[in-house]
Design a protein around this motif. Structure first.
Motif, PDB file in Angstrom:
ATOM      1  N   GLU A 155       4.630  -5.453 -11.805  1.00  0.00           N
ATOM      2  CA  GLU A 155       4.490  -6.649 -12.129  1.00  0.00           C
ATOM      3  C   GLU A 155       4.930  -7.483 -10.985  1.00  0.00           C
ATOM      4  O   GLU A 155       4.276  -8.642 -11.262  1.00  0.00           O
ATOM      5  N   GLN A 156       5.582  -7.399 -10.144  1.00  0.00           N
ATOM      6  CA  GLN A 156       5.859  -8.327  -9.080  1.00  0.00           C
ATOM      7  C   GLN A 156       4.739  -8.721  -8.176  1.00  0.00           C
ATOM      8  O   GLN A 156       4.283  -9.855  -7.887  1.00  0.00           O
ATOM      9  N   VAL A 157       3.736  -7.390  -7.957  1.00  0.00           N
ATOM     10  CA  VAL A 157       2.605  -7.611  -7.163  1.00  0.00           C
ATOM     11  C   VAL A 157       1.535  -8.516  -7.926  1.00  0.00           C
ATOM     12  O   VAL A 157       1.090  -9.573  -7.460  1.00  0.00           O
ATOM     13  N   GLN A 166       2.134 -10.445 -10.669  1.00  0.00           N
ATOM     14  CA  GLN A 166       2.570 -11.778 -11.235  1.00  0.00           C
ATOM     15  C   GLN A 166       2.542 -12.837 -10.098  1.00  0.00           C
ATOM     16  O   GLN A 166       2.459 -13.811 -10.066  1.00  0.00           O
ATOM     17  N   ARG A 167       2.887 -12.247  -8.904  1.00  0.00           N
ATOM     18  CA  ARG A 167       2.900 -13.024  -7.734  1.00  0.00           C
ATOM     19  C   ARG A 167       1.376 -13.230  -7.320  1.00  0.00           C
ATOM     20  O   ARG A 167       1.257 -14.640  -6.902  1.00  0.00           O
ATOM     21  N   THR A 168       0.502 -12.605  -7.630  1.00  0.00           N
ATOM     22  CA  THR A 168      -0.786 -12.902  -7.285  1.00  0.00           C
ATOM     23  C   THR A 168      -1.258 -13.940  -8.231  1.00  0.00           C
ATOM     24  O   THR A 168      -2.164 -14.819  -8.088  1.00  0.00           O
ATOM     25  N   PHE A 169      -1.038 -13.740  -9.723  1.00  0.00           N
ATOM     26  CA  PHE A 169      -1.812 -14.477 -10.640  1.00  0.00           C
ATOM     27  C   PHE A 169      -0.407 -15.379 -11.449  1.00  0.00           C
ATOM     28  O   PHE A 169      -0.730 -16.023 -12.436  1.00  0.00           O
ATOM     29  N   GLN A 170       0.331 -15.727 -10.779  1.00  0.00           N
ATOM     30  CA  GLN A 170       1.327 -16.596 -11.107  1.00  0.00           C
ATOM     31  C   GLN A 170       0.974 -18.094 -11.598  1.00  0.00           C
ATOM     32  O   GLN A 170       0.188 -18.682 -10.725  1.00  0.00           O
ATOM     33  N   ASP A 171       1.468 -18.366 -12.765  1.00  0.00           N
ATOM     34  CA  ASP A 171       1.180 -19.945 -13.215  1.00  0.00           C
ATOM     35  C   ASP A 171      -0.169 -19.867 -13.699  1.00  0.00           C
ATOM     36  O   ASP A 171      -0.843 -20.925 -13.802  1.00  0.00           O
ATOM     37  N   LEU A 172      -1.007 -18.978 -13.671  1.00  0.00           N
ATOM     38  CA  LEU A 172      -2.546 -18.809 -13.845  1.00  0.00           C
ATOM     39  C   LEU A 172      -2.954 -17.992 -15.233  1.00  0.00           C
ATOM     40  O   LEU A 172      -3.537 -18.653 -16.032  1.00  0.00           O
ATOM     41  N   LEU A 173      -2.651 -16.861 -15.107  1.00  0.00           N
ATOM     42  CA  LEU A 173      -2.987 -16.065 -16.315  1.00  0.00           C
ATOM     43  C   LEU A 173      -1.833 -15.893 -17.174  1.00  0.00           C
ATOM     44  O   LEU A 173      -1.165 -14.857 -17.185  1.00  0.00           O
ATOM     45  N   GLU A 174      -1.806 -16.923 -17.929  1.00  0.00           N
ATOM     46  CA  GLU A 174      -0.492 -16.851 -19.098  1.00  0.00           C
ATOM     47  C   GLU A 174      -0.877 -15.941 -19.987  1.00  0.00           C
ATOM     48  O   GLU A 174       0.115 -15.577 -21.046  1.00  0.00           O
ATOM     49  N   VAL A 233       6.761  -2.035   3.483  1.00  0.00           N
ATOM     50  CA  VAL A 233       6.406  -2.727   2.234  1.00  0.00           C
ATOM     51  C   VAL A 233       5.118  -2.921   1.682  1.00  0.00           C
ATOM     52  O   VAL A 233       4.839  -2.487   0.331  1.00  0.00           O
ATOM     53  N   GLU A 234       4.026  -2.528   2.577  1.00  0.00           N
ATOM     54  CA  GLU A 234       2.764  -2.374   2.175  1.00  0.00           C
ATOM     55  C   GLU A 234       2.507  -1.156   1.385  1.00  0.00           C
ATOM     56  O   GLU A 234       1.786  -0.906   0.456  1.00  0.00           O
ATOM     57  N   GLN A 235       3.111   0.033   1.973  1.00  0.00           N
ATOM     58  CA  GLN A 235       3.246   1.244   1.280  1.00  0.00           C
ATOM     59  C   GLN A 235       3.803   1.063  -0.023  1.00  0.00           C
ATOM     60  O   GLN A 235       3.470   1.808  -1.142  1.00  0.00           O
ATOM     61  N   VAL A 236       5.011   0.488  -0.455  1.00  0.00           N
ATOM     62  CA  VAL A 236       5.618   0.449  -1.606  1.00  0.00           C
ATOM     63  C   VAL A 236       4.817  -0.315  -2.495  1.00  0.00           C
ATOM     64  O   VAL A 236       4.865   0.039  -3.783  1.00  0.00           O
ATOM     65  N   LEU A 237       4.263  -1.367  -2.088  1.00  0.00           N
ATOM     66  CA  LEU A 237       3.361  -2.148  -3.059  1.00  0.00           C
ATOM     67  C   LEU A 237       2.347  -1.315  -3.511  1.00  0.00           C
ATOM     68  O   LEU A 237       1.563  -1.363  -4.647  1.00  0.00           O
ATOM     69  N   GLU A 238       1.720  -0.374  -2.517  1.00  0.00           N
ATOM     70  CA  GLU A 238       0.401   0.393  -2.712  1.00  0.00           C
ATOM     71  C   GLU A 238       0.766   1.371  -3.811  1.00  0.00           C
ATOM     72  O   GLU A 238       0.066   1.474  -4.717  1.00  0.00           O
ATOM     73  N   GLN A 239       1.968   2.009  -3.562  1.00  0.00           N
ATOM     74  CA  GLN A 239       2.546   2.910  -4.681  1.00  0.00           C
ATOM     75  C   GLN A 239       2.731   2.300  -5.898  1.00  0.00           C
ATOM     76  O   GLN A 239       2.610   2.890  -7.125  1.00  0.00           O
ATOM     77  N   ALA A 240       3.229   1.062  -5.976  1.00  0.00           N
ATOM     78  CA  ALA A 240       3.503   0.525  -7.281  1.00  0.00           C
ATOM     79  C   ALA A 240       2.466   0.288  -8.250  1.00  0.00           C
ATOM     80  O   ALA A 240       2.310   0.142  -9.358  1.00  0.00           O
ATOM     81  N   LEU A 272      17.823 -10.901   2.112  1.00  0.00           N
ATOM     82  CA  LEU A 272      17.228 -11.071   1.029  1.00  0.00           C
ATOM     83  C   LEU A 272      16.266  -9.742   0.552  1.00  0.00           C
ATOM     84  O   LEU A 272      16.132  -9.107   1.154  1.00  0.00           O
ATOM     85  N   ASP A 273      16.236  -9.636  -0.812  1.00  0.00           N
ATOM     86  CA  ASP A 273      15.454  -8.491  -1.606  1.00  0.00           C
ATOM     87  C   ASP A 273      14.111  -9.102  -1.532  1.00  0.00           C
ATOM     88  O   ASP A 273      13.626 -10.260  -1.389  1.00  0.00           O
ATOM     89  N   LEU A 274      13.383  -8.289  -2.080  1.00  0.00           N
ATOM     90  CA  LEU A 274      11.834  -8.601  -2.034  1.00  0.00           C
ATOM     91  C   LEU A 274      11.656  -9.715  -2.898  1.00  0.00           C
ATOM     92  O   LEU A 274      10.717 -10.829  -2.306  1.00  0.00           O
ATOM     93  N   PRO A 275      12.141  -9.663  -4.239  1.00  0.00           N
ATOM     94  CA  PRO A 275      11.564 -11.083  -5.086  1.00  0.00           C
ATOM     95  C   PRO A 275      12.401 -12.277  -4.410  1.00  0.00           C
ATOM     96  O   PRO A 275      11.628 -13.365  -4.564  1.00  0.00           O
ATOM     97  N   GLN A 276      13.476 -12.129  -3.759  1.00  0.00           N
ATOM     98  CA  GLN A 276      14.072 -13.191  -3.264  1.00  0.00           C
ATOM     99  C   GLN A 276      13.509 -13.926  -2.215  1.00  0.00           C
ATOM    100  O   GLN A 276      13.128 -14.865  -1.813  1.00  0.00           O
ATOM    101  N   ALA A 277      12.848 -12.677  -1.273  1.00  0.00           N
ATOM    102  CA  ALA A 277      12.114 -13.280  -0.003  1.00  0.00           C
ATOM    103  C   ALA A 277      10.939 -13.831  -0.212  1.00  0.00           C
ATOM    104  O   ALA A 277      10.494 -14.709   0.018  1.00  0.00           O
TER     105      ALA A 277
END
Length: 676
Positions: free
Chosen positions: A181-183, A185-193, A276-283, A321-326
């Motif tokens: 969801e982080q990946v 929602q960050r990509t489509f934040q405020d766009l795909l409500e 980080v790239e691998q984590v997001l890819e796995q997610a 900072l963790d990932l969302p905070q960063a």
């Protein structure tokens, strides 16, 4: 009658409204040197405006400094060393729960096995199953112990692991869902409500949306003209109440969101970036979704490169900072970058608005209000009638020209009041004309304009304090008067490069503005012409005077051509005719036989031709008064020859005293004795 209404301040009222006169006066300071209203306004925007009550509106330069300071505060506070820390902690917690469950199952199996052995039932099928369970649990322990420390690799291996603990399984699934969801929602934040939960059904809709969008972008890449309206009609329900207006708007939004993650990756060390790239890819889990997102990233970068949006930030603070905070902090930094770009474009006069909401989020409401004031400076001057827009260009109105002249005149006379030298010709006094504040004893034949108070005081001094008071002829004192004569003047200003290099040009321009304003307001019957000269001479119309600037690439001084043009202008005028010459150098150019002759150091030939023109002016009754801003020997010798021919006066002065000499000399020499 004036009425004033007071109300409680609610934060919306202006703390110090900018007065158009304050803005115009400070604009004129820049205009004196710039010669262009647009450039002068940009200079004013850069340095700021002073309010009439001592308040100050900061300029763009100061706002940029605030922005840099705010950005540095963020970078000095945080670091990215723990960007995957919360994920690692969650994985460790999942492993702890799983180990506890394995240990509990192992104890239970061991206890059952011991009971079977005590009851003499240790050789049956049940014992065999329990021993197999123990071996399976031991393998699970070894698997957990062999997991790599890197979160991405651990997640990848745990995906195929069969959890013993339901709680550990639930938390692992929740971790994957959270990352996914982080990946997205960050990509489509405020766009795909319309996509809230990102469950299986929403994920399928998202994949279909991405396929359509990718097809649209690929048509554009191939040179086609895809129809955005059809795409928008199909997916409008996902966009909410504020859908994008065009494909460009949609792409810009997507690129800005993608730039947050790209900037974060750029700001990490190579090892962290890979993790980080691998984590997001796995997610993502869904190969089709991952493929469509990769396709989208390629299309966006090919059509609309991120450019400056993809920026590395040098974090060097102590707070991890963790990932969302960063990602949130990166978003704030990118907002600061966008405000900086908007301010710099505004500073350069590039059309476009500054997003005040973003300014308020980044620098606070007070700064946002200051930026709003800066944006309105040109409108305030236009509403006051000082400037007007001609196409894309700004120019002064007649009211603006008068205002600049009034300011120049005020500054010069303020300097005169502060430092009187008494080196100007005394005024002539006499009969009918304009009354002065001075009196004289009345004489037979004088106009009878008595000062009654002084006349009565003279009678009392003569006869003493009694009534009735008897006035004798010798008691009367009359006001002295002075009369002005009509004058026609040509102001010759040296525009050669040396005037700017020696700091003389601004003083000469200020004097020209002040003299023009003085004649327009005090001596409307007089005529003033302005001639600028360097290699050639040219007439400068009064309305163009504020835009006058030096000839940047022209170092020569053609006084001869300036005198020729001045004589031509004065030939149509009556009354006293004079030329006021301002220069800082001897003549280095002249016209002879229709050909231009240039030489430095000055040629005797140029001196000779210039003095011939001085003789012609003298023969026509034109007086040449010279104001020289330098004292080198060649110049003084030339000026000496010129004054011996013309009988005009010469003043060797500095830029600071130029206005004092010229304006007072002009006023005093308009007065003539007509009686008394």
């Amino acid at each position: 009658m004036l009425f004033f209404r007071y109300s409680r301040w609610d934060g919306s009222q202006a703390a110090f409204p900018l007065h158009e006169d304050d803005i115009m006066e400070q604009l004129s300071e820049s205009l004196m040197g710039q010669g262009d209203v647009g450039m002068a306004l940009r200079s004013l925007l850069q340095r700021g405006v002073r309010g009439r009550y001592g308040q100050r509106l900061p300029g763009v330069q100061e706002l940029l400094q605030r922005l840099r300071q705010r950005r540095q505060e963020v970078l000095d506070r945080y670091n990215l060393s723990g960007v995957l820390g919360n994920i690692q902690q969650e994985i460790q917690e999942i492993l702890r729960l799983e180990r506890e469950a394995l240990a509990r199952r192992s104890r239970e199996a061991q206890e059952k096995l011991q009971r079977l052995q005590q009851e003499g039932k240790g050789s049956g099928l049940e014992e065999d199953l329990l021993r197999r369970l123990q071996r399976s649990l031991e393998q699970a322990f070894r698997f957990l112990d062999s997991l790599p420390q890197e979160p991405a690799s651990a997640i990848q291996r745990l995906k195929d692991y069969e959890f013993t603990s339901p709680e550990a399984k639930e938390r692992f699934d929740r971790l994957l869902q959270s990352l996914r969801e982080q990946v997205l929602q960050r990509t489509f934040q405020d766009l795909l409500e319309g996509l809230k939960s990102l469950g299986p059904q929403d994920t399928q809709r998202l994949k279909e949306f991405l396929r359509d969008l990718n097809r649209l972008l690929e048509q554009r890449r191939q040179g086609g003209q895809p129809t955005f309206s059809q795409f928008l009609e199909r997916w409008r329900h996902l966009f909410g109440p504020q859908p994008p207006n065009s494909l460009e708007d949609l792409v810009e939004h997507l690129q800005r969101q993608a730039a947050q993650l790209e900037s974060l990756l750029q700001s990490l060390s190579p090892q962290q970036r890979r993790q980080v790239e691998q984590v997001l890819e796995q997610a993502l889990q869904d190969p089709e979704l991952a493929e469509e997102l990769a396709r989208l990233a390629f299309n966006l970068e090919d059509l609309f490169p991120m450019g400056p949006l993809r920026r590395e930030y040098p974090f060097q603070g102590q707070e991890p900072l963790d990932l969302p905070q960063a990602l949130d902090v990166i978003a704030r930094l990118q907002q600061m970058d966008e405000v900086e770009r908007q301010l710099r474009r505004f500073q350069q006069g590039v059309p476009g608005d500054i997003d005040l909401k973003v300014v308020e989020q980044v620098l606070g409401s007070e700064t946002a209000q200051e930026v709003a004031y800066l944006q309105r400076l040109a409108d305030v001057l236009e509403e006051a009638g000082y400037i007007r827009r001609v196409g894309t260009r700004l120019e002064l109105t007649p009211k603006g020209v008068r205002k600049i002249g009034q300011k120049a005149l005020y500054e010069i006379f303020t300097y005169i009041r502060r430092d009187r030298t008494g080196q100007h010709p005394s005024r002539w006094r006499g009969g009918p004309g304009e009354r002065t504040h001075e009196t004289k004893p009345w004489e037979f034949g004088d106009p009878f304009d008595p000062d009654l108070l002084r006349s009565i005081l003279n009678a009392l001094l003569r006869e003493g304090p009694h009534t009735p008071i008897r006035l004798h002829p010798q008691d009367f004192e009359t006001y002295q008067t002075e009369q002005y004569v009509q004058s026609s003047t040509v102001l010759m200003i040296d525009l050669s490069l040396s005037m700017a290099m020696r700091g003389n040009f601004l003083a000469a321009k200020k004097v020209a503005l002040a003299l023009d304003n003085l004649i327009r307001t005090q001596f409307p019957r007089d005529r003033l012409h302005i001639v600028g000269f360097s290699t050639y001479a040219r007439e400068v119309k009064p309305e163009k005077l504020p835009y006058l600037t030096w000839d940047e690439f022209d170092p020569y001084t053609n006084i001869q051509h300036g005198l020729m043009l001045s004589m031509k202008l004065l030939s149509r005028c009556n009354g006293t005719r004079q030329i006021l010459l301002i220069s800082d150098g001897e003549p280095t150019a002249h016209i002879e036989g229709g050909q231009l002759f240039l030489q430095y150091p000055p040629s005797p030939r140029t001196i000779r031709e210039t003095l011939k023109e001085v003789k012609r002016c003298t023969s026509k009754g034109i007086i040449i008064n010279t104001f020289m801003l330098d004292r080198n020997s060649y110049l003084m010798d030339f000026v000496d020859q010129m004054t011996r021919i013309n009988r005009g006066r010469v003043f060797y002065t500095s830029p600071e005293r130029l206005g004092q000499y010229m304006l007072v000399d002009y006023i005093h020499n308009r007065r003539v004795q007509i009686g008394g």
